[in-house]
Each structure stands twice: as structure tokens, then as C-alpha cells.
Design a protein around this motif. Structure first.
Motif, PDB file in Angstrom:
ATOM      1  N   VAL A  38       0.823  -1.201   0.000  1.00 36.76           N
ATOM      2  CA  VAL A  38       0.000   0.000   0.000  1.00 36.76           C
ATOM      3  C   VAL A  38       0.864   1.259   0.000  1.00 36.76           C
ATOM      4  N   MET A  39       1.929   1.257   0.793  1.00 34.80           N
ATOM      5  CA  MET A  39       2.790   2.439   0.877  1.00 34.80           C
ATOM      6  C   MET A  39       3.536   2.663  -0.440  1.00 34.80           C
ATOM      7  N   PHE A  40       3.885   1.581  -1.116  1.00 32.50           N
ATOM      8  CA  PHE A  40       4.544   1.707  -2.419  1.00 32.50           C
ATOM      9  C   PHE A  40       3.587   2.319  -3.437  1.00 32.50           C
ATOM     10  N   ILE A  41       2.357   1.830  -3.443  1.00 31.19           N
ATOM     11  CA  ILE A  41       1.343   2.390  -4.343  1.00 31.19           C
ATOM     12  C   ILE A  41       1.099   3.852  -4.001  1.00 31.19           C
ATOM     13  N   ASN A  42       1.131   4.168  -2.705  1.00 34.72           N
ATOM     14  CA  ASN A  42       0.884   5.528  -2.258  1.00 34.72           C
ATOM     15  C   ASN A  42       1.930   6.492  -2.810  1.00 34.72           C
ATOM     16  N   LEU A  43       3.173   6.028  -2.929  1.00 35.00           N
ATOM     17  CA  LEU A  43       4.226   6.861  -3.507  1.00 35.00           C
ATOM     18  C   LEU A  43       3.923   7.209  -4.960  1.00 35.00           C
ATOM     19  N   ILE A  44       3.472   6.198  -5.703  1.00 35.68           N
ATOM     20  CA  ILE A  44       3.134   6.421  -7.114  1.00 35.68           C
ATOM     21  C   ILE A  44       1.904   7.321  -7.220  1.00 35.68           C
ATOM     22  N   TYR A  45       0.925   7.053  -6.366  1.00 36.76           N
ATOM     23  CA  TYR A  45      -0.306   7.835  -6.389  1.00 36.76           C
ATOM     24  C   TYR A  45      -0.043   9.284  -5.999  1.00 36.76           C
ATOM     25  N   GLY A  46       1.032   9.502  -5.250  1.00 33.23           N
ATOM     26  CA  GLY A  46       1.373  10.861  -4.855  1.00 33.23           C
ATOM     27  C   GLY A  46       1.600  11.765  -6.053  1.00 33.23           C
ATOM     28  N   LEU A  47       2.116  11.215  -7.146  1.00 32.85           N
ATOM     29  CA  LEU A  47       2.342  12.000  -8.357  1.00 32.85           C
ATOM     30  C   LEU A  47       1.012  12.432  -8.971  1.00 32.85           C
ATOM     31  N   VAL A  48       0.045  11.507  -8.980  1.00 31.09           N
ATOM     32  CA  VAL A  48      -1.283  11.827  -9.496  1.00 31.09           C
ATOM     33  C   VAL A  48      -1.931  12.899  -8.622  1.00 31.09           C
ATOM     34  N   THR A  49      -1.802  12.723  -7.315  1.00 28.83           N
ATOM     35  CA  THR A  49      -2.382  13.673  -6.359  1.00 28.83           C
ATOM     36  C   THR A  49      -1.795  15.065  -6.557  1.00 28.83           C
ATOM     37  N   ALA A  50      -0.483  15.129  -6.697  1.00 30.95           N
ATOM     38  CA  ALA A  50       0.182  16.423  -6.892  1.00 30.95           C
ATOM     39  C   ALA A  50      -0.311  17.098  -8.165  1.00 30.95           C
ATOM     40  N   GLY A  51      -0.482  16.315  -9.226  1.00 33.19           N
ATOM     41  CA  GLY A  51      -0.977  16.864 -10.479  1.00 33.19           C
ATOM     42  C   GLY A  51      -2.378  17.434 -10.351  1.00 33.19           C
ATOM     43  N   ILE A  52      -3.222  16.750  -9.572  1.00 32.68           N
ATOM     44  CA  ILE A  52      -4.595  17.226  -9.369  1.00 32.68           C
ATOM     45  C   ILE A  52      -4.615  18.546  -8.611  1.00 32.68           C
ATOM     46  N   PHE A  53      -3.776  18.673  -7.585  1.00 31.42           N
ATOM     47  CA  PHE A  53      -3.762  19.919  -6.825  1.00 31.42           C
ATOM     48  C   PHE A  53      -3.182  21.086  -7.640  1.00 31.42           C
ATOM     49  N   ILE A  54      -2.238  20.795  -8.514  1.00 28.49           N
ATOM     50  CA  ILE A  54      -1.724  21.840  -9.414  1.00 28.49           C
ATOM     51  C   ILE A  54      -2.829  22.303 -10.350  1.00 28.49           C
ATOM     52  N   TRP A  55      -3.597  21.345 -10.880  1.00 27.47           N
ATOM     53  CA  TRP A  55      -4.710  21.695 -11.768  1.00 27.47           C
ATOM     54  C   TRP A  55      -5.769  22.508 -11.032  1.00 27.47           C
ATOM     55  N   LEU A  56      -6.081  22.101  -9.791  1.00 24.36           N
ATOM     56  CA  LEU A  56      -7.085  22.834  -9.014  1.00 24.36           C
ATOM     57  C   LEU A  56      -6.641  24.273  -8.738  1.00 24.36           C
ATOM     58  N   ASP A  57      -5.364  24.448  -8.448  1.00 22.33           N
ATOM     59  CA  ASP A  57      -4.839  25.802  -8.200  1.00 22.33           C
ATOM     60  C   ASP A  57      -4.974  26.686  -9.431  1.00 22.33           C
ATOM     61  N   ASN A  58      -4.745  26.093 -10.587  1.00 21.99           N
ATOM     62  CA  ASN A  58      -4.771  26.881 -11.831  1.00 21.99           C
ATOM     63  C   ASN A  58      -6.183  27.091 -12.382  1.00 21.99           C
ATOM     64  N   GLY A 108      -9.219  26.875 -10.517  1.00 23.16           N
ATOM     65  CA  GLY A 108     -10.214  27.423  -9.597  1.00 23.16           C
ATOM     66  C   GLY A 108     -11.482  26.590  -9.550  1.00 23.16           C
ATOM     67  N   PHE A 109     -11.363  25.294  -9.844  1.00 24.68           N
ATOM     68  CA  PHE A 109     -12.520  24.404  -9.877  1.00 24.68           C
ATOM     69  C   PHE A 109     -12.884  23.971  -8.458  1.00 24.68           C
ATOM     70  N   GLY A 110     -14.170  23.752  -8.201  1.00 28.74           N
ATOM     71  CA  GLY A 110     -14.616  23.182  -6.940  1.00 28.74           C
ATOM     72  C   GLY A 110     -15.602  24.050  -6.191  1.00 28.74           C
ATOM     73  N   LEU A 111     -16.373  23.404  -5.316  1.00 28.19           N
ATOM     74  CA  LEU A 111     -17.426  24.096  -4.571  1.00 28.19           C
ATOM     75  C   LEU A 111     -16.876  25.186  -3.659  1.00 28.19           C
ATOM     76  N   LEU A 112     -15.696  24.980  -3.113  1.00 23.62           N
ATOM     77  CA  LEU A 112     -15.126  25.978  -2.207  1.00 23.62           C
ATOM     78  C   LEU A 112     -14.764  27.274  -2.925  1.00 23.62           C
ATOM     79  N   ALA A 123     -13.375  13.347  -4.100  1.00 23.06           N
ATOM     80  CA  ALA A 123     -13.843  14.300  -3.087  1.00 23.06           C
ATOM     81  C   ALA A 123     -13.029  15.591  -3.132  1.00 23.06           C
ATOM     82  N   VAL A 124     -11.719  15.459  -3.326  1.00 24.97           N
ATOM     83  CA  VAL A 124     -10.847  16.633  -3.434  1.00 24.97           C
ATOM     84  C   VAL A 124     -11.272  17.515  -4.602  1.00 24.97           C
ATOM     85  N   ILE A 125     -11.546  16.891  -5.744  1.00 22.64           N
ATOM     86  CA  ILE A 125     -11.931  17.644  -6.942  1.00 22.64           C
ATOM     87  C   ILE A 125     -13.295  18.302  -6.759  1.00 22.64           C
ATOM     88  N   ILE A 126     -14.256  17.577  -6.194  1.00 21.91           N
ATOM     89  CA  ILE A 126     -15.590  18.145  -5.984  1.00 21.91           C
ATOM     90  C   ILE A 126     -15.504  19.419  -5.146  1.00 21.91           C
TER      91      ILE A 126
END
Length: 273
Positions: A57-77, A79-83, A155-158
């Protein structure tokens, strides 16, 4: 509040790993002195299988971290989301984000893992543990973990939440995962009172009972309000709990790593209609 959230944003990986180790160790040691159920098993041998699954699980989490980082960069640029639709106080945005994360990334996906047949096959690995203790919180098939993390990102994207909210949620989730699985005996009145809002050790143990209907109850991880709201809450006598799953008769297979990884593809395990 900004400084508080910044702490989690800047928290290095070794500190996150240390948090996992400390919380798991604390409850693993505590249950040796205040056990809810006296389990006749070899604690270290039992933990070995669960720790190896944690490694996957922790190994997968490292790989998934790249996807997560990409999503937060996209959200910053973007301005998508209910908040992004209003200007609420930061503390209120954090509370709302935690509620949505707990609902979607914990309760709802857990409900699906029990109700969708192919997902249930993956989730059987978690329920096949016949000696539930703190290390059971680490026991997930790698594909099960990927599904859970995918719903967390939904949930993060919503919400369009900042990364600090998500990282704080992850820290809280680690605590509740090991707390609720730990074989610890809280005073019954305290456990029952806490279960009015939070998921407690007693409450979650019914979910690990080997038969329905208790198996399909108490899906929450942090908050018990979702189970209460959607009618899946159970709180009975813990003396009647038996761990494991009735779909797998060979209890010795619970510590067989190869068998556990093959469970989702094992046609000899026949699911009930």
C-alpha cells in the motif's frame, strides 16, 4: 489557521511515516494491556502478513502521490470546486472538506466495496482477518487501496480543496484507522458516548463479525453520523462478535500472503447472492 495547515503542507515524508509507526505502535502495545477480546494467536506472526500488505500500500501511495500532486496543481490553476464559489472562513472550509472526504472517501466507497461484487472480492482480504487488532487497519489488497484513494481524489476535486486540507485529513484518517481496529477495551459508557459522533473500537468490531447483517454495517471511519443517517449503524453486545468471514472456511489462510493476494481471483470462493 493558515500556519496550522501550512505545517501539514510542508510535512516531510519521513514525518508522515513516523506518524503511522507511532500511532500503530501505540495502539498495538495498548491492546496488550487492555484487550477487548483475548485473542489466542501469535501477535508477531499475525502482524507479518498485515505489515507486508501495508508495504504494498505504501509503495502504491508513492506512485499515487504524483497523481495527487498533479490534481492539486490543476485545481490551483483552474479554480474548480465548490469551495471556489464563495468566501467562507478557512476553519469552516476545512470542516466541510473533512465531512465530504469522510462521506465519499470512507463511508460511500466502503459501502460500494461491500455491495459491488467485484469490489467485495477485493475487500474480502480485509475481512478475512480472524484476529482483528491494530495491524488489521493496514490489511488491504493493493487494488482495494487504489479504489479508496481514487474516491478520495474525487472528493478533493468536488470541493476544490487546498492540499493542506487533504493532508490533514490523511493524518486524522491514520489515527482513526488504527484506533477503531485496535483490540482495546474502552469503558462501555465512554465508547457508547463517543460513538454518538465518532467511530469507536467497539462500534467498528461489529463490522468485522463473520456473518451478515453485522458485516454490512458500521462503514464509517471517522464519523458515525453517516451510519446513523443512512441506517447502517449497529451497536450490540461485543461478546457475540466472531471475526473473519463465512465465505472462507480455512481460518489458517488468514496469514497466508499468497492466498490473500489471490482471493479476488479465487473462483472457489463463491459469493452469496
Amino acid at each position: 489557521m493558515e500556519k496550522f495547515l501550512l505545517f501539514f503542507e510542508e510535512m516531510p515524508s519521513w514525518q508522515k511515516f513516523l506518524w503511522v509507526v507511532l500511532v500503530l505502535s501505540f495502539f498495538w502495545i495498548l491492546e496488550g494491556y487492555y484487550a477487548l477480546i483475548k485473542l489466542p494467536y501469535r501477535k508477531w506472526r499475525h502482524a507479518r502478513t498485515n505489515f507486508i500488505l501495508l508495504g504494498f500500500v505504501m509503495f502504491i501511495n508513492l506512485i499515487y502521490g504524483l497523481v495527487t500532486a498533479g490534481i492539486f496543481i490543476w485545481l490551483d490553476n483552474s479554480g474548480f470546486g465548490l469551495l471556489q464559489l464563495g468566501h467562507l472562513p478557512v476553519w469552516l472550509e476545512l470542516v466541510l472538506s473533512l465531512l465530504v472526504l469522510d462521506l465519499i472517501a470512507q463511508y460511500f466507497v466502503h459501502f460500494l466495496l461491500h455491495k459491488v461484487r467485484w469490489m467485495w472480492r477485493l475487500h474480502l482480504v480485509h475481512h478475512s482477518d480472524t484476529h482483528v487488532d491494530a495491524t488489521t487497519g493496514t490489511r488491504h489488497h493493493p487494488f482495494d487501496f487504489i479504489i479508496r484513494e481514487s474516491f478520495a481524489l474525487i472528493a478533493v476535486i468536488i470541493m476544490g480543496m487546498p492540499v493542506g486540507f487533504y493532508l490533514f485529513y490523511r493524518i486524522l484518517s491514520v489515527f482513526f484507522t488504527y484506533f477503531t481496529h485496535a483490540n482495546i477495551s474502552l469503558p462501555k459508557k465512554l465508547d457508547h458516548a463517543l460513538s454518538l459522533v465518532f467511530v469507536t473500537p467497539n462500534m467498528h468490531k461489529f463490522h468485522h463479525h463473520y456473518q451478515l447483517p453485522w458485516t454490512d454495517s458500521n462503514y464509517g471511519n471517522m464519523l458515525s453520523i453517516w451510519d446513523r443517517l443512512f441506517g447502517t449503524f449497529t451497536y450490540e453486545d461485543t461478546n457475540n462478535i466472531r471475526y473473519g468471514i463465512d465465505l472462507i472456511e480455512d481460518e489458517s489462510s488468514a496469514e497466508n500472503l499468497a492466498f490473500q493476494l489471490r482471493i479476488p481471483f479465487n473462483k472457489n470462493i463463491r459469493l452469496k447472492n
